[in-house]
Design an enzyme around this catalytic site. Structure first.
Site, short mmCIF file in Angstrom:
data_model
loop_
_atom_site.label_atom_id
_atom_site.label_comp_id
_atom_site.label_asym_id
_atom_site.label_seq_id
_atom_site.Cartn_x
_atom_site.Cartn_y
_atom_site.Cartn_z
N SER A 192 45.05 47.87 40.64
CA SER A 192 44.65 49.06 40.94
C SER A 192 44.14 49.13 42.51
O SER A 192 44.17 50.52 42.51
CB SER A 192 42.74 48.91 40.16
OG SER A 192 42.49 47.86 38.91
N ALA A 231 38.55 50.67 42.85
CA ALA A 231 40.08 51.45 42.03
C ALA A 231 39.84 50.55 40.55
O ALA A 231 39.70 49.93 40.01
CB ALA A 231 41.29 51.05 42.46
N ASN A 247 31.82 38.14 48.96
CA ASN A 247 32.59 37.55 47.34
C ASN A 247 31.56 35.94 47.58
O ASN A 247 31.74 35.82 46.38
CB ASN A 247 34.20 37.47 47.83
CG ASN A 247 34.94 38.48 48.28
OD1 ASN A 247 35.24 38.94 49.11
ND2 ASN A 247 34.02 39.67 47.39
N LYS A 290 33.61 39.42 54.69
CA LYS A 290 33.24 39.57 53.77
C LYS A 290 33.44 38.41 52.80
O LYS A 290 33.21 38.52 51.75
CB LYS A 290 35.16 40.23 53.32
CG LYS A 290 35.72 40.65 52.11
CD LYS A 290 36.79 41.48 52.12
CE LYS A 290 37.24 42.61 50.79
NZ LYS A 290 36.91 41.86 49.95
O1 KPL Z 1 34.70 42.38 46.49
C1 KPL Z 1 34.33 42.48 45.64
C2 KPL Z 1 35.05 42.40 44.40
O2 KPL Z 1 34.44 42.68 43.10
O3 KPL Z 1 35.39 40.88 44.11
C3 KPL Z 1 32.50 42.88 45.51
C4 KPL Z 1 32.43 42.98 47.22
C5 KPL Z 1 32.20 42.16 45.07
C6 KPL Z 1 32.92 44.29 44.64
O4 KPL Z 1 32.44 44.02 43.80
#
Ligand code: KPL
Length: 301
Positions: free
Chosen positions: A10, A124, A184, A180
């Site tokens: 994606s 995406a 996550n 980040k």
């Molecule tokens: O990066 C993401 C993921 O889905 O891996 C988040 C930040 C949780 C956004 O959906």
């Protein structure tokens, strides 16, 4: 510029498709997607201005490729394989736009070319082979993986911007990558295990678990020399959960589709780095154990 996008799912297809407006792009993708792109081009749908069909080259074979830049967008557990394939060709620079931590080191250990770190918040969805939809305009942030200025990052940032990709060149990538990771670590496993959308982590009872995972991640970041406060980590996680409340996290999508997840590079990475520093991270340990147990039960690891 000749650019290879290694792992055109994606996000890779969206970034590769936007870059293909200005550059000579090759997508390394699954067979059905590569064939559709070769036959009819790549359709860009949704929130993108400009041409809605581009014609990058597409292949399933990542070996022997030559390019000025390889953008790596494979799942974290495929990073070593991608690096080994890229090593059979000649690329001058590498940019990781992947989830989880540790990907840049895996690439740098196997490739001679300089490796930049990056994050991407574009939404995406690969609707079908040959068709990618931009579901949300975000931003690519890239820079030297150890932080500090980088003329290579400046040059690549300029190329991304001229292709219409919102791009920031940052000098504090270690801080951004850990932040980040805290996002996550708080969202992905919890939403995967509870089969909920990202917004679920804002409310009890999931909220306690998600906040604890993000706080633990910040503590480990600090032990690794990155100044990320627990409040900052929780605030970042909650801001993303709120902004993407109706979205399904990548790990929840993987679990729903019966695919292997990126747990090792997310909560598993927190557990490993915590062990290096003798820190307890019970929430990340539990989340990693539950997802790994699910993967083992399905023969995925
Ligand atoms: O990066 C993401 C993921 O889905 O891996 C988040 C930040 C949780 C956004 O959906």
């Amino acid at each position: 510029m000749e650019i290879v996008v290694f792992g055109a799912g994606s996000l890779g297809s969206l970034v590769g498709g936007l870059l293909a407006r200005d550059h000579d792009v090759t997508l390394v993708a699954r067979e059905d997607h590569a064939r559709a792109v070769r036959e009819s081009g790549l359709s860009l749908e949704g929130a993108v201005d400009g041409p809605d069909r581009v014609f990058p080259a597409a292949t399933t074979d990542g070996t022997g490729l030559e390019a000025d830049l390889a953008v790596v967008t494979v799942k974290a557990f495929d990073t070593a394989t991608a690096a080994d394939r890229l090593a059979t060709g000649a690329v001058d620079a590498v940019l990781s736009l992947q989830n989880g931590m540790g990907n840049e080191s895996i690439l740098a250990d196997r490739l001679e070319a300089p490796v930049l770190a990056g994050t991407a918040t574009y939404g995406a969805v690969l609707r079908k082979p040959g068709v990618v939809e931009c579901t949300g305009v975000g931003e690519v942030v890239l820079g030297a993986r150890a932080g500090g200025p980088s003329s290579l990052a400046d040059r690549i940032g300029e190329r991304f911007r001229s292709a219409g990709i919102e791009t920031l060149v940052a000098t504090d990538m270690p801080h951004r990558l850990w932040e980040k990771l805290a996002v996550n670590a708080g969202i992905n496993a919890v939403t995967a295990l509870t089969e909920t959308e990202n917004g679920a982590v804002l409310d009890a009872p999931a909220a306690d678990l998600s906040r604890a995972a993000s706080r633990e991640t910040a503590r480990v970041a600090r032990a690794c020399g990155v100044s990320l406060s627990s409040d900052e980590a929780v605030a970042a996680m909650e801001a993303v959960a709120e902004a993407t409340a109706a979205n399904t996290s990548s790990m929840a999508q993987d679990v729903c589709a019966g695919r292997r997840t990126e747990i090792d590079a997310i909560n598993g990475y927190v557990v490993d780095r915590a062990a290096d520093h003798g820190l307890p991270v019970p929430t990340n340990r539990t989340l990693a154990a539950l997802i790994r147990t699910w993967e083992r039960g399905r023969g995925l690891r």
